[in-house]
Design a protein around this motif. Structure first.
Motif, PDB file in Angstrom:
ATOM      1  N   LEU A 132       0.824  -1.206   0.000  1.00 44.87           N
ATOM      2  CA  LEU A 132       0.000   0.000   0.000  1.00 44.87           C
ATOM      3  C   LEU A 132       0.858   1.255   0.000  1.00 44.87           C
ATOM      4  N   THR A 133       1.910   1.260   0.786  1.00 44.24           N
ATOM      5  CA  THR A 133       2.812   2.419   0.811  1.00 44.24           C
ATOM      6  C   THR A 133       3.444   2.648  -0.554  1.00 44.24           C
ATOM      7  N   SER A 134       3.874   1.574  -1.194  1.00 45.74           N
ATOM      8  CA  SER A 134       4.476   1.686  -2.524  1.00 45.74           C
ATOM      9  C   SER A 134       3.494   2.275  -3.524  1.00 45.74           C
ATOM     10  N   ALA A 135       2.253   1.816  -3.483  1.00 45.71           N
ATOM     11  CA  ALA A 135       1.257   2.273  -4.448  1.00 45.71           C
ATOM     12  C   ALA A 135       0.931   3.754  -4.269  1.00 45.71           C
ATOM     13  N   VAL A 136       0.835   4.207  -3.024  1.00 50.04           N
ATOM     14  CA  VAL A 136       0.431   5.591  -2.759  1.00 50.04           C
ATOM     15  C   VAL A 136       1.608   6.562  -2.902  1.00 50.04           C
ATOM     16  N   ALA A 137       2.768   6.166  -2.369  1.00 44.96           N
ATOM     17  CA  ALA A 137       3.900   7.096  -2.309  1.00 44.96           C
ATOM     18  C   ALA A 137       4.698   7.153  -3.601  1.00 44.96           C
ATOM     19  N   GLY A 138       4.646   6.103  -4.414  1.00 42.98           N
ATOM     20  CA  GLY A 138       5.475   6.047  -5.609  1.00 42.98           C
ATOM     21  C   GLY A 138       5.334   7.252  -6.532  1.00 42.98           C
ATOM     22  N   PRO A 139       4.115   7.590  -6.976  1.00 41.99           N
ATOM     23  CA  PRO A 139       3.972   8.740  -7.885  1.00 41.99           C
ATOM     24  C   PRO A 139       4.410  10.055  -7.257  1.00 41.99           C
ATOM     25  N   VAL A 140       4.122  10.231  -5.968  1.00 38.43           N
ATOM     26  CA  VAL A 140       4.494  11.488  -5.306  1.00 38.43           C
ATOM     27  C   VAL A 140       6.017  11.626  -5.252  1.00 38.43           C
ATOM     28  N   LEU A 141       6.695  10.571  -4.839  1.00 39.60           N
ATOM     29  CA  LEU A 141       8.158  10.621  -4.759  1.00 39.60           C
ATOM     30  C   LEU A 141       8.781  10.727  -6.147  1.00 39.60           C
ATOM     31  N   GLY A 142       8.193  10.030  -7.127  1.00 40.21           N
ATOM     32  CA  GLY A 142       8.718  10.106  -8.493  1.00 40.21           C
ATOM     33  C   GLY A 142       8.644  11.517  -9.045  1.00 40.21           C
ATOM     34  N   ALA A 143       7.510  12.194  -8.813  1.00 33.04           N
ATOM     35  CA  ALA A 143       7.362  13.570  -9.293  1.00 33.04           C
ATOM     36  C   ALA A 143       8.286  14.521  -8.550  1.00 33.04           C
ATOM     37  N   THR A 144       8.428  14.310  -7.254  1.00 29.74           N
ATOM     38  CA  THR A 144       9.240  15.217  -6.436  1.00 29.74           C
ATOM     39  C   THR A 144      10.722  15.129  -6.781  1.00 29.74           C
ATOM     40  N   THR A 145      11.201  13.935  -7.084  1.00 34.34           N
ATOM     41  CA  THR A 145      12.646  13.727  -7.281  1.00 34.34           C
ATOM     42  C   THR A 145      13.067  13.693  -8.741  1.00 34.34           C
ATOM     43  N   SER A 146      12.141  13.827  -9.679  1.00 31.47           N
ATOM     44  CA  SER A 146      12.526  13.701 -11.086  1.00 31.47           C
ATOM     45  C   SER A 146      13.442  14.831 -11.544  1.00 31.47           C
ATOM     46  N   GLY A 147      13.513  15.938 -10.785  1.00 32.77           N
ATOM     47  CA  GLY A 147      14.438  17.013 -11.118  1.00 32.77           C
ATOM     48  C   GLY A 147      15.806  16.848 -10.487  1.00 32.77           C
ATOM     49  N   TRP A 148      15.985  15.829  -9.646  1.00 29.57           N
ATOM     50  CA  TRP A 148      17.277  15.594  -9.006  1.00 29.57           C
ATOM     51  C   TRP A 148      18.258  14.936  -9.968  1.00 29.57           C
TER      52      TRP A 148
END
Length: 418
Positions: A76-92
């Motif tokens: 459940l954590t993977s499903a919910v947090a994945g898109p948020v973390l992916g969007a947040t860190t894609s500029g790193w």
């Protein structure tokens, strides 16, 4: 990618001066091996606990059902947090992203391994899931941007091969190592993850995606065809887990010995590895859409074959045909990942990290739906032998959706022919 674009980069990288490194002429296996080891650690982590829940429940003094929530919390954590973390860190810078994700995953596993109470073990699983979901998206995006398009299929299959290997070894490794303590497999996962972290730090070149705002990176996600493409992943995994979750119930009537089930499950994992390796090479020769069409069609035919074999064949024949059906399903389920990821990456090349994170969520959703659909079917009185027919029904909906996305991509404004 157009002929004027640099190999392995997103369209327009050269014009924007984005610091994407020049791609090597082939697949840099010596570099990507460390990413494969990293995906192996996250993959095997998802399987080692499956056979150890009674020991975990006894040690932490909780019920087996509550111990099972350690697995559910991770998904459940993977499903919910994945898109948020992916969007947040894609500029790193992406090597740093991968290392942060893997470090978080390792620390989460260590916390679970040493946890004296259930609440700390649950917190460790949540922390490990945050690292794992970010790692999966970052690794796929890194490979897509680093490797020339003509070699992308083989590169993706090589890196994803670590996860496929984990499907073959996870349950047996967990059962064998867990004989002394359920904590030992998690410690070893952490050790292997730390080794991968060291290799990534030494061998991976830095890579940063083309500069853009968060809004620009999220804009392609408003495309209905991309959302529909993500639903294809959900459909395939739902179909897969409708049977895979209850594989023991389906196969046990003709394969009662415990060692036989371990061998069959290992065979399924090896079949998934084979499908992954073969389609990785096919994607480099043919379009991802064409390869995925063949795989989905084959999965549908195999599901119908399994339903007929389990319902109509004589008992002796079922013992053989059921294994044939299961292993062929493993080949197809393992083989769909590379063409599907390549197709999704091509839909939004400037937002690969976000798209891959969403794809991971779509996969988690499909896995959960498959287990739920199968459980509901059994609760209504259907036998385990009827589950392949439900799998066929899900695939019969997923295949037209895939073809609709392909047609949509061909006729969409500015879309490259699939």
């Amino acid at each position: 990618m157009t002929p004027s674009d640099p190999p392995g980069g997103a369209p327009g990288d050269a014009q924007r001066g984005a610091p994407v490194p020049a791609s090597p002429p082939g697949v840099p296996y010596r570099t990507l091996i460390w990413l494969a080891v990293a995906t192996f650690t996250t993959g095997i982590d998802g399987y080692v606990l499956a056979g150890l829940l009674p020991d975990i429940a006894s040690d932490l003094e909780v019920t087996a059902a509550l111990a099972g929530q350690l697995v559910s919390a991770f998904a459940l954590t993977s499903a919910v947090a994945g898109p948020v973390l992916g969007a947040t860190t894609s500029g790193w810078e992406q090597r740093r992203t991968i290392m942060v994700a893997l470090t978080t995953f390792v620390l989460g596993n260590l916390l679970t391994a040493i946890a004296p109470s259930y609440s700390l073990a649950l917190g460790g699983r949540v922390l490990a899931a945050l690292g794992a979901c970010l790692l999966g998206a970052a690794v796929t995006g890194y490979v897509v941007h680093l490797v020339p398009e003509r070699h992308r299929g083989r590169a993706l299959s090589f890196v994803l091969g670590g996860w496929m290997t984990a499907t073959a070894l996870g349950v047996p490794v967990g059962l064998i190592l867990g004989q002394s303590s359920w904590r030992l497999p998690l410690v070893l996962v952490s050790v292997v993850g730390a080794i991968a972290l060291l290799g990534i730090g030494l061998r991976l070149p830095p890579l940063r995606y083309p500069s853009s705002s968060l809004g620009a990176r999220l804009r392609p996600l408003a495309q209905p065809r991309l959302v529909a493409g993500l639903l294809v992943s959900t459909g395939v995994l739902c179909a897969s887990y409708t049977c895979f979750t209850y594989a023991v119930l389906i196969l046990q009537p003709t394969h009662r010995a415990g060692w036989m089930m371990i061998v069959i499950m290992c065979g399924y994992g090896l079949a998934s590895m084979l499908g992954n390796a073969v389609t990785g090479r096919l994607v480099d020769r043919y379009s991802p859409v064409r390869v995925l069409t063949v795989i989905l069609t084959a999965l549908l035919v195999d599901a119908l074959f399994g339903a007929l074999a389990l319902s109509l064949a004589a008992p002796m024949a079922v013992a053989v045909l059921s294994v044939v059906w299961f292993l062929l399903a493993g080949i197809g389920n393992g083989g769909h990942a590379v063409p599907q990821q390549a197709r999704l990456a091509g839909m939004a090349p400037a937002s690969v990290a976000v798209v891959m994170a969403l794809n991971a969520s779509a996969i988690s959703l499909g896995s959960a739906l498959g287990g739920g659909v199968g459980g509901l079917a059994l609760a209504t009185g259907l036998t385990p032998g009827h589950l392949p027919l439900i799998t066929a029904a899900v695939l019969a909906l997923t295949l037209p959706l895939h073809l609709l996305v392909a047609r949509w991509s061909r006729t969409g404004a500015g879309a490259r022919p699939a």
